[in-house]
Design a protein around this motif. Structure first.
Motif, short mmCIF file in Angstrom:
data_model
loop_
_atom_site.label_atom_id
_atom_site.label_comp_id
_atom_site.label_asym_id
_atom_site.label_seq_id
_atom_site.Cartn_x
_atom_site.Cartn_y
_atom_site.Cartn_z
N ARG A 279 30.23 -19.50 -87.33
CA ARG A 279 30.00 -18.63 -86.18
C ARG A 279 30.05 -17.16 -86.59
N ALA A 312 25.96 -24.78 -76.44
CA ALA A 312 26.51 -23.93 -75.37
C ALA A 312 27.34 -22.80 -75.96
N GLU A 313 28.09 -23.11 -77.00
CA GLU A 313 28.91 -22.07 -77.64
C GLU A 313 28.03 -21.01 -78.30
N LYS A 315 25.02 -20.19 -77.37
CA LYS A 315 24.45 -19.39 -76.28
C LYS A 315 25.47 -18.37 -75.79
N SER A 316 26.72 -18.80 -75.70
CA SER A 316 27.77 -17.88 -75.27
C SER A 316 27.93 -16.74 -76.25
N GLN A 317 27.84 -17.07 -77.54
CA GLN A 317 27.97 -16.05 -78.57
C GLN A 317 26.83 -15.03 -78.46
N SER A 319 25.22 -14.24 -75.82
CA SER A 319 25.37 -13.46 -74.58
C SER A 319 26.36 -12.32 -74.72
N GLN A 320 27.17 -12.34 -75.80
CA GLN A 320 28.12 -11.25 -76.00
C GLN A 320 27.42 -9.98 -76.51
N SER A 323 22.54 -6.77 -73.64
CA SER A 323 21.46 -7.53 -73.00
C SER A 323 20.09 -7.14 -73.54
N THR B 35 38.95 -9.37 -72.69
CA THR B 35 39.84 -10.36 -73.32
C THR B 35 41.28 -9.86 -73.38
#
Lengths: 584, 297
Positions: A279, A312-313, A315-317, A319-320, A323, B35
């Motif tokens: 990751r 999903a993880e 995608k979440s990464q 999105s951080q 934009s 966080t």
């Protein structure tokens, strides 16, 4: 009595011909439909009339030529002379000639290409059978010649265009169709294809003269051109498209059957592949992309996994990230398959004019896209190649890796196609490839290769496109310490097997080499010849050394023992012979 | 709750690209707030350019990219150098920040940069200064794989504890306007008793590009400060022997940049403006074959 001109379309019916295929398609779609009308526009001599009647349908033929209509009538068939070039004619046919009878299908066999405006004709059909009207729009069965047949292209490349009385280049044709154009035409008119039975010919009526270099099957030119045509799509030897359509949503043509769009945004599609295990490294690769000086690109991030939570993880990464960048990253899940599977999935989703590749453990400089973009402007249509450095890394206690070496540049800055026949020296992050070449050449990653799929892909595409070097160092390929890379899990034997497979494919190809290759090959032969000569000289020197050593040994003995030694040996030998002679 | 101040010092910076830089820093700060690593953050931009790098539209774009975090722009109308600019921004602040993050205008933050840097620093109050992993061209400085202690922190992306920064009197901008200012600051903070660490999980993109020798391309300015900075550092940090060796080496050089650097050093000596040697400096200073730390490669 019909004239020779009228007779030229007097084709008979036979199974296994385009007419036979058209009737086969009608039979397959017939179901419980009987006694309904088959309306044959441009019927000619009505080759399908009797087979259609045998199926239980009611045949009605329409043609502008009287001879064919007369022939049909003499056989007891219904047929009418109507000039369908008249805009009102189709309405007259449907409303007056067919009347209240239900039409199951409209056949247009070798007709559409003779019509001034196929689009207008299809629109007229739409008007004759309005939605919600008394009769539903019947099926449409088309048989259309393929202008994309190899024989036509092979001759046109050499400036030859042989128009004939009938056939693929019938002198009366007004429209010419590839599969893509036919599909687009029908789709735009609101029809979707429901079945096909195309008719193929290895040698069409255009396959002459047989000894033309591009037609004769044994020439290198013909071998090369046939391979290019075969890889472009599946229709290279289709003589006639025979297809059935029904009124539908007018969905987009199947992928690969679209005419290339005139303008595709963005410039570059970056295909990334990840298994979602590294990751931090994935985040670094994404950060490098976000930092590009040229933002004319999209990212297709292919998560090669069977584990949906991993996707999903990822995608979440993504999105951080801000934009403005995250919106340009499309994450897709690819399950199963070899290393090539996510790359092919990415290619199918790519919208860019060029496509480049970035693995999740490699890095690129801020000018990676910019360098490709600049080179593409001056060398369109070629594979673009930048310089990649390598840097050694190892697993680390903190973070996923520790850099242990400086950036080196072991790969040549200039692409050498001859040396690449032996082995690959172009990491996948070095190259950007024009999408039109991938689509036209049908170039996809070979998923049967467990490794070396990138080398195989590069050689197939670069053979026709050639390679243009940017001479800029824009990427870093991480070299894991021995035993730590995912590819290290593959046994040596597998690497050798895949290498042999790639070599076998290269051996089967007619190779195109750029200017200057003759000198490279000559130099290689000379180097090889020199090597053989050196080896022979080495052997000769070894032999001479042996002889010399023997002679030195003899001289040393002589010096030690002197002439008396020789005499003594001679006397001894004579005495032995005397004793032997006396005893016998 | 811990407050963070993020500072940039500009010099003829491309405004469009800088807005993206601000965007990444703000996004990283927002993630650290979400966080719970820090409680608040604000951005400050100081411009040392001859004329403003950001016009009113550029300022508005930067403020928009940072929103909802505060973002203030100051045109200095003077070239204060990176250290001097950072000092000026810090002194002019209206809020009291616990942590200071200094970023080059050619860096872009990974989303987790600030959370990782601040998170590690806040675990140990003895950590006074920390830097991040730079990609794609990683700095070769060695660091302790267990404690993460490192000789010095890179000013391209460094996080400072307020107390440590102020205890040493901020950057020594009078001696090091550009380059070596980060090494000098790191060693003074260490001399004060704080730790200096490298956090490899905190990642920042620094726009460096290799030439085919594998090393980043060094500008004339970098080459000048490699020479002059080396002389000043050796003088200040108790290595007169190294300073003399370097002086001799530069005297023999026919490189114009190195010659100018030596000339400027000698002028400072004549003027009596050389930095004085720091007592105890030799305890923390690391001079390793022309570098200020042991290198991994």
């Amino acid at each position: 009595m019909t004239t020779p001109s009228e007779q030229r379309y007097a084709f008979g019916f036979a199974a296994g011909t385009p007419y036979g295929h058209a009737v086969d398609l009608l039979r397959l779609r017939q179901g419980d439909h009987h006694s309904e009308v088959i309306l044959d526009l441009g019927c000619g001599f009505g080759a399908i009339a009797e087979p259609v009647e045998d199926l239980g349908f009611s045949y009605v033929g329409i043609d502008v030529e009287g001879a064919g209509v007369e022939s049909l009538r003499s056989r007891g068939m219904e047929a009418h002379v109507v000039d369908l070039a008249d805009p009102a004619a189709l309405g007259h046919v449907i409303n007056d000639l067919v009347g209240p009878r239900r039409v199951f299908a409209i056949t247009m066999l070798d007709f559409l290409e003779h019509v001034p405006s196929p689009r207008a004709l299809l629109a007229s059909l739409e008007e004759c059978f309005p939605k919600g009207g008394t009769h539903e729009l019947p099926l449409i069965v088309l048989s259309v010649p393929n202008v994309g047949h190899y024989d036509i292209a092979a001759k046109l490349l050499l400036g030859i265009w042989d128009v004939s009385a009938t056939g693929l280049l019938d002198e009366t044709h007004l429209s010419w169709f590839t599969s893509g154009r036919l599909t687009s035409l029908m789709s735009e008119a609101g029809y979707q294809e429901v079945s096909r039975k195309d008719f193929s010919l290895a040698a069409s009526d255009q396959a002459f003269p047989w000894d033309l270099a591009s037609l004769a099957s044994t020439t290198p030119l013909s071998s090369l051109l046939r391979r290019i045509r075969r890889e472009a799509d599946e229709f290279g030897w289709v003589n006639q498209f025979v297809r059935v359509y029904e009124r539908g949503a007018g969905s987009a043509p199947p992928q690969g059957e679209q005419d290339p769009p005139s303008h595709v945004e963005p410039f570059l599609s970056v295909i990334m592949r990840t298994q979602g295990r590294r990751r931090q490294m994935l985040g670094e690769a994404l950060l490098c992309l976000m930092a590009q000086t040229d933002d004319d690109f999209e990212v297709i991030l292919c998560v090669h996994t069977d584990d949906s939570p991993v996707t999903a993880e990822v995608k979440s990464q993504v999105s951080q990230f801000p934009s403005s960048f995250a919106a340009r990253v499309n994450v897709i899940e690819v399950s199963g398959g070899s290393r090539g599977a996510p790359l092919n999935a990415g290619l199918k989703s790519a919208n860019g004019r060029y496509v480049a590749f970035l693995d999740d453990d490699d890095l690129v400089t801020a000018n990676w896209v910019e360098a490709f973009h600049r080179r593409a402007a001056t060398n369109p249509g070629q594979v673009l190649r930048s310089v990649t450095g390598t840097q050694t890394i190892t697993a680390a206690a903190r973070g996923e890796y520790l850099v242990t070496g400086r950036v080196d540049f072991p790969y040549p800055s200039k692409f050498d196609p001859v040396r690449h026949l032996y082995s690959n020296s172009t990491p996948i992050c070095s190259i950007a490839i024009p999408m039109v070449a991938i689509r036209a050449n049908g170039a996809w990653f070979d998923e049967s290769l467990a490794v070396l799929e990138d080398w195989d892909f590069l050689m197939r595409v670069s053979n026709t496109c050639g390679v243009s070097d940017t001479w800029e160092a824009t990427s870093i390929y991480h070299l894991w310490a021995p035993g730590q890379a995912s590819s290290a899990a593959e046994p040596e034997a597998l690497w050798m097997t895949c290498r042999d497979a790639v070599h076998a494919r290269l051996n089967d190809m007619v190779l195109l080499l750029p200017r200057g290759s003759a000198s490279s090959i000559a130099q290689l032969v000379e180097d090889g010849t020199s090597s053989e000569r050196l080896h022979a000289l080495d052997m000769e020197v070894a032999r001479l050394r042996g002889e010399t050593a023997q002679q030195y040994a003899e001289i040393a003995w002589l010096r030690k023992h002197g002439l008396r030694g020789l005499m003594r040996d001679a006397v001894h030998a004579l005495r032995q012979r005397f004793r032997t002679a006396r005893s016998s | 709750m811990v407050s963070l101040r993020i500072q940039f010092v500009l010099f003829e910076t491309d405004p469009a690209r800088f807005v993206t830089v601000v965007e990444t820093a703000a996004e990283s700060a927002r993630l650290a707030i979400d966080t719970g690593v820090i409680g608040s953050a604000a951005l400050a931009i100081g411009d040392c350019s001859p004329s403003p790098s950001l016009d009113s539209q550029g300022i508005a774009s930067a403020e928009g990219a940072a929103a909802p975090l505060d973002c203030a722009y100051t045109f200095f109308d003077a070239n204060l150098g990176s250290g001097g600019g950072s000092n000026e921004l810090w002194r002019a602040r209206r809020e009291d920040s616990d942590l200071l993050l200094i970023l080059n205008p050619d860096t872009m933050c990974s989303p987790t940069l600030i959370a990782e840097l601040a998170g590690f620093m806040l675990q140990d109050p003895s950590i006074g200064i920390a830097d991040a992993r730079q990609i794609p061209m990683e700095h070769p400085k060695a660091f302790d794989p267990t404690t993460l202690d490192v000789s010095w922190a890179s000013g391209a992306c460094m996080m400072l504890r307020r107390e440590a920064f102020e205890a040493v009197g901020l950057f020594a901008a009078e001696y090091f306007p550009l380059y070596c200012d980060d090494v000098d600051l790191s060693w003074r903070i260490r001399l004060q008793g704080y730790r200096c660490v490298h956090v490899p999980t905190a990642v920042v993109h620094h726009d460096k590009r290799p030439n085919l020798s594998g090393r980043p391309t060094a500008s004339d300015l970098e080459q000048y400060w490699a020479a002059l900075g080396g002389l000043l550092m050796a003088t200040r940090w108790g290595r007169q022997d190294l300073a003399e060796d370097l002086e001799i080496s530069l005297q023999k050089s026919d490189d114009a940049i190195q010659t100018r650097a030596l000339a400027d050093f000698l002028e400072m000596r004549r003027d009596g403006t050389l930095p004085e040697s720091l007592p105890g400096g030799e305890r923390v200073a690391e001079f390793m074959s022309g570098n200020y730390a042991e290198h991994r490669f």
